[in-house]
Design an enzyme around this catalytic site. Structure first.
Site, PDB file in Angstrom:
ATOM      1  N   ARG A   1      11.833  -5.860   4.308  1.00  0.00           N
ATOM      2  CA  ARG A   1      11.675  -4.417   4.089  1.00  0.00           C
ATOM      3  C   ARG A   1      12.740  -3.616   4.832  1.00  0.00           C
ATOM      4  O   ARG A   1      13.096  -3.914   5.959  1.00  0.00           O
ATOM      5  CB  ARG A   1      10.290  -3.981   4.577  1.00  0.00           C
ATOM      6  CG  ARG A   1      10.057  -2.482   4.426  1.00  0.00           C
ATOM      7  CD  ARG A   1       8.618  -2.148   4.448  1.00  0.00           C
ATOM      8  NE  ARG A   1       8.014  -2.275   5.769  1.00  0.00           N
ATOM      9  CZ  ARG A   1       6.726  -2.044   6.004  1.00  0.00           C
ATOM     10  NH1 ARG A   1       5.923  -1.693   5.003  1.00  0.00           N
ATOM     11  NH2 ARG A   1       6.235  -2.177   7.208  1.00  0.00           N
TER      12      ARG A   1
ATOM     13  N   ARG B   1      -8.535   1.434  10.061  1.00  0.00           N
ATOM     14  CA  ARG B   1      -8.165   0.057  10.398  1.00  0.00           C
ATOM     15  C   ARG B   1      -9.193  -0.597  11.305  1.00  0.00           C
ATOM     16  O   ARG B   1      -9.037  -1.761  11.643  1.00  0.00           O
ATOM     17  CB  ARG B   1      -6.810   0.055  11.101  1.00  0.00           C
ATOM     18  CG  ARG B   1      -5.628  -0.216  10.154  1.00  0.00           C
ATOM     19  CD  ARG B   1      -4.363   0.123  10.911  1.00  0.00           C
ATOM     20  NE  ARG B   1      -3.235  -0.684  10.645  1.00  0.00           N
ATOM     21  CZ  ARG B   1      -2.123  -0.232  10.045  1.00  0.00           C
ATOM     22  NH1 ARG B   1      -2.070   0.985   9.564  1.00  0.00           N
ATOM     23  NH2 ARG B   1      -1.095  -1.014   9.919  1.00  0.00           N
TER      24      ARG B   1
ATOM     25  N   LYS C   1       0.828  -1.217   0.000  1.00  0.00           N
ATOM     26  CA  LYS C   1       0.000   0.000   0.000  1.00  0.00           C
ATOM     27  C   LYS C   1       0.857   1.259   0.000  1.00  0.00           C
ATOM     28  O   LYS C   1       0.594   2.196  -0.742  1.00  0.00           O
ATOM     29  CB  LYS C   1      -0.911   0.053   1.246  1.00  0.00           C
ATOM     30  CG  LYS C   1      -1.827  -1.129   1.426  1.00  0.00           C
ATOM     31  CD  LYS C   1      -2.759  -0.937   2.614  1.00  0.00           C
ATOM     32  CE  LYS C   1      -2.067  -0.804   3.948  1.00  0.00           C
ATOM     33  NZ  LYS C   1      -1.397  -2.025   4.438  1.00  0.00           N
TER      34      LYS C   1
ATOM     35  N   ARG D   1      12.507  -1.631  10.538  1.00  0.00           N
ATOM     36  CA  ARG D   1      11.583  -1.185  11.583  1.00  0.00           C
ATOM     37  C   ARG D   1      11.476  -2.254  12.666  1.00  0.00           C
ATOM     38  O   ARG D   1      11.456  -3.446  12.337  1.00  0.00           O
ATOM     39  CB  ARG D   1      10.195  -0.946  10.977  1.00  0.00           C
ATOM     40  CG  ARG D   1      10.079   0.391  10.265  1.00  0.00           C
ATOM     41  CD  ARG D   1       8.825   0.535   9.434  1.00  0.00           C
ATOM     42  NE  ARG D   1       7.590   0.028  10.044  1.00  0.00           N
ATOM     43  CZ  ARG D   1       6.386   0.127   9.474  1.00  0.00           C
ATOM     44  NH1 ARG D   1       6.264   0.713   8.290  1.00  0.00           N
ATOM     45  NH2 ARG D   1       5.317  -0.353  10.054  1.00  0.00           N
TER      46      ARG D   1
ATOM     47  N   ARG E   1       1.011  -8.543  13.948  1.00  0.00           N
ATOM     48  CA  ARG E   1       0.339  -7.526  13.121  1.00  0.00           C
ATOM     49  C   ARG E   1      -0.637  -8.166  12.139  1.00  0.00           C
ATOM     50  O   ARG E   1      -1.705  -7.636  11.884  1.00  0.00           O
ATOM     51  CB  ARG E   1       1.375  -6.688  12.369  1.00  0.00           C
ATOM     52  CG  ARG E   1       2.144  -5.745  13.296  1.00  0.00           C
ATOM     53  CD  ARG E   1       3.401  -5.230  12.645  1.00  0.00           C
ATOM     54  NE  ARG E   1       3.144  -4.303  11.579  1.00  0.00           N
ATOM     55  CZ  ARG E   1       4.008  -4.035  10.603  1.00  0.00           C
ATOM     56  NH1 ARG E   1       5.185  -4.645  10.578  1.00  0.00           N
ATOM     57  NH2 ARG E   1       3.707  -3.175   9.675  1.00  0.00           N
TER      58      ARG E   1
HETATM   59  P1  AMP Z   1       1.912   0.939   9.279  1.00  0.00           P
HETATM   60  O1  AMP Z   1       3.127   1.738   8.958  1.00  0.00           O
HETATM   61  O2  AMP Z   1       0.697   1.385   8.547  1.00  0.00           O
HETATM   62  O3  AMP Z   1       2.164  -0.544   9.172  1.00  0.00           O
HETATM   63  O4  AMP Z   1       1.606   1.222  10.836  1.00  0.00           O
HETATM   64  C1  AMP Z   1       2.533   0.921  11.839  1.00  0.00           C
HETATM   65  C2  AMP Z   1       1.833   0.838  13.184  1.00  0.00           C
HETATM   66  O5  AMP Z   1       1.220   2.094  13.498  1.00  0.00           O
HETATM   67  C3  AMP Z   1       0.698  -0.169  13.257  1.00  0.00           C
HETATM   68  O6  AMP Z   1       1.134  -1.493  13.526  1.00  0.00           O
HETATM   69  C4  AMP Z   1      -0.129   0.399  14.415  1.00  0.00           C
HETATM   70  O7  AMP Z   1       0.485   0.140  15.660  1.00  0.00           O
HETATM   71  C5  AMP Z   1      -0.022   1.901  14.154  1.00  0.00           C
HETATM   72  N1  AMP Z   1      -1.108   2.387  13.257  1.00  0.00           N
HETATM   73  C6  AMP Z   1      -0.973   2.890  12.006  1.00  0.00           C
HETATM   74  N2  AMP Z   1      -2.158   3.241  11.499  1.00  0.00           N
HETATM   75  C7  AMP Z   1      -3.071   2.951  12.460  1.00  0.00           C
HETATM   76  C8  AMP Z   1      -4.492   3.053  12.539  1.00  0.00           C
HETATM   77  N3  AMP Z   1      -5.218   3.544  11.515  1.00  0.00           N
HETATM   78  N4  AMP Z   1      -5.095   2.652  13.690  1.00  0.00           N
HETATM   79  C9  AMP Z   1      -4.386   2.172  14.720  1.00  0.00           C
HETATM   80  N5  AMP Z   1      -3.055   2.022  14.718  1.00  0.00           N
HETATM   81  C10 AMP Z   1      -2.393   2.408  13.593  1.00  0.00           C
END
Ligand code: AMP
Length: 236
Positions: A127, A88, A13, A160, A171
């Site tokens: 990644r 989410r 994404k 990360r 996750r």
């Molecule tokens: P991402 O980079 O989108 O994989 O997000 C990394 C982390 O940020 C996720 O595993 C969550 O802990 C938090 N996070 C990101 N977006 C959201 C969201 N919309 N709602 C809740 N937690 C989020």
């Protein structure tokens, strides 16, 4: 044009959101990036988000909704936005609907990136992310020109903490339990479009742009207009 990119972590994404936002002049809003920045800056949002992120859990809805409402209501997205990693949860999806309705806008399309769990794991574990600009690479499939260095800004690449194997599994489980249900929600709202989030980044990009070409140019809408708009039947 207002777009949501939905799908499991590791579906690609972020890569597509970055390209599409650049080519279409849309604002790219990644809640993950915003939260990582807040953690780095040590803001109160960052302090409350940090432990959830490290454990691979979702940050509470109220924390995320605060940061997103601010971005969406700002005036720097006259051509629209791409939401990447938000919503989410169903609470977030409904809050997004309401925020958009209040400012006379709507979602034009939700792209669901379908990938197998194996592909997602392979992607996340390989990644590497730029510390400076947040650009993503993959050790095997999208390597940088010079190992450990970002092609775009020369920043240092790192893995990360939530891309480590034990957190990846968590996750993906969290995605299944709390996010996957949104596929049906947006299907019912007739805005869902599925794309295969496979390794061919260009092919996925072409599929997305083809769909976007069928959507009329974004206009600021009036509150009384229907949420789904006239082009919703394209996705039924
Ligand atoms: P991402 O980079 O989108 O994989 O997000 C990394 C982390 O940020 C996720 O595993 C969550 O802990 C938090 N996070 C990101 N977006 C959201 C969201 N919309 N709602 C809740 N937690 C989020």
């Amino acid at each position: 044009m207002n777009i949501v990119f939905l799908g499991p972590p590791g579906a690609g994404k972020g890569t597509q959101a970055e390209t599409i936002s650049n080519t279409k002049g849309l604002l790219h809003i990644s809640t993950g990036d915003l939260l990582r920045q807040a953690v780095k800056d040590g803001t109160s949002t960052g302090v409350s988000a940090k432990e959830y992120m490290e454990k691979g859990l979702l940050v509470p809805d109220d924390v995320v909704l605060n940061i997103i409402a601010e971005r969406i209501s700002s005036d720097d997205h006259k051509h629209g936005f791409v939401l990447d990693g938000f919503p989410r949860t169903l609470v977030q999806a409904k809050a997004l609907d309401e925020t958009l309705r209040n400012i006379g806008e709507r979602l034009d399309v939700v792209f669901y990136f379908a990938v197998s769990e194996d592909t997602a794991i392979q992607r996340l574990s390989g990644r590497r992310t730029c510390k400076t600009c947040g650009a993503n690479y993959h050790v095997q499939y999208i390597p940088p020109l010079k190992e450990g260095i970002c092609d775009k800004c020369g920043g240092q690449l790192y893995q990360r903490t939530d891309d480590k194997p034990e957190t990846i599994a968590k996750r993906l489980r969290v995605y299944k339990e709390q996010t996957e249900g949104l596929i049906d929600y947006y299907k019912r709202n007739k805005v869902l479009k599925e794309v295969k989030g496979d390794w061919d980044v260009d092919k996925t990009y072409r599929m997305i742009t083809k769909v976007l070409e069928t959507i009329p140019k974004h206009h600021r809408r009036h509150k009384e207009e229907s949420f789904l708009g006239d082009n919703s039947e394209i996705y039924s």
